[in-house]
Design a protein around this motif. Structure first.
Motif, mmCIF file in Angstrom:
data_model
loop_
_atom_site.group_PDB
_atom_site.id
_atom_site.type_symbol
_atom_site.label_atom_id
_atom_site.label_comp_id
_atom_site.label_asym_id
_atom_site.label_seq_id
_atom_site.Cartn_x
_atom_site.Cartn_y
_atom_site.Cartn_z
ATOM 1 N N ASP A 78 0.839 -1.207 0.000
ATOM 2 C CA ASP A 78 0.000 0.000 0.000
ATOM 3 C C ASP A 78 0.870 1.252 0.000
ATOM 4 N N LEU A 79 1.873 1.230 0.847
ATOM 5 C CA LEU A 79 2.782 2.361 0.967
ATOM 6 C C LEU A 79 3.566 2.582 -0.326
ATOM 7 N N LEU A 80 4.050 1.497 -0.911
ATOM 8 C CA LEU A 80 4.808 1.594 -2.163
ATOM 9 C C LEU A 80 3.955 2.188 -3.274
ATOM 10 N N ASP A 81 2.733 1.706 -3.374
ATOM 11 C CA ASP A 81 1.832 2.179 -4.428
ATOM 12 C C ASP A 81 1.514 3.663 -4.272
ATOM 13 N N LYS A 82 1.231 4.075 -3.059
ATOM 14 C CA LYS A 82 0.836 5.463 -2.824
ATOM 15 C C LYS A 82 2.030 6.418 -2.897
ATOM 16 N N ALA A 83 3.189 5.980 -2.434
ATOM 17 C CA ALA A 83 4.382 6.830 -2.424
ATOM 18 C C ALA A 83 5.124 6.805 -3.761
ATOM 19 N N LEU A 84 4.738 5.860 -4.620
ATOM 20 C CA LEU A 84 5.379 5.708 -5.928
ATOM 21 C C LEU A 84 6.878 5.427 -5.800
ATOM 22 N N ILE A 85 7.187 4.446 -4.934
ATOM 23 C CA ILE A 85 8.576 4.032 -4.756
ATOM 24 C C ILE A 85 8.676 2.522 -4.921
ATOM 25 N N ASN A 86 9.903 2.049 -5.097
ATOM 26 C CA ASN A 86 10.154 0.615 -5.210
ATOM 27 C C ASN A 86 10.307 -0.006 -3.825
ATOM 28 N N ARG A 87 10.082 -1.303 -3.767
ATOM 29 C CA ARG A 87 10.223 -2.044 -2.512
ATOM 30 C C ARG A 87 11.637 -1.888 -1.944
#
Length: 108
Positions: free
Chosen positions: A36-45
């Motif tokens: 969820d955080l990755l998707d919303k922040a637009l960052i990679n794992r």
């Protein structure tokens, strides 16, 4: 002279923290996933894991920073205050500071 942190690292960490706070205001902590955080922040794992080991470490870091900031603010503002009027003024400043941090507080 101390080592300077790369501006990109600072911005990414701020993005992770702000996104997590937004998610805390949308969902229950236990239902938030790293994805969820990755998707919303637009960052990679891998970017997330360079900063934090999991969402628990992230939440703990945010809470610690908030409490440290509030504690130092309160210690400074209440040192050597003799009269009630100045106490009221300082309390109003603290309330304003807390209001600025309302999304964080509500999320925590």
């Amino acid at each position: 002279m101390g080592q300077k942190t790369d501006l990109r690292i600072i911005k990414t960490d701020r993005n992770i923290r702000n996104t997590f706070i937004l998610l805390l205001n949308e969902k229950d902590f236990h239902s938030i996933t790293v994805q969820d955080l990755l998707d919303k922040a637009l960052i990679n794992r891998s970017t997330f894991y360079k900063h934090y080991s999991d969402k628990f470490e992230l939440a703990e870091a945010i809470a610690k920073d908030f409490l440290d900031e509030f504690e130092s603010f309160a210690k400074y503002k209440f040192s050597d205050r003799a009269n009630f009027d100045s106490l009221i003024k300082e309390l109003n400043k603290i309330i304003a500071k807390l209001y600025e941090q309302r999304l964080l507080i509500m999320g925590l």
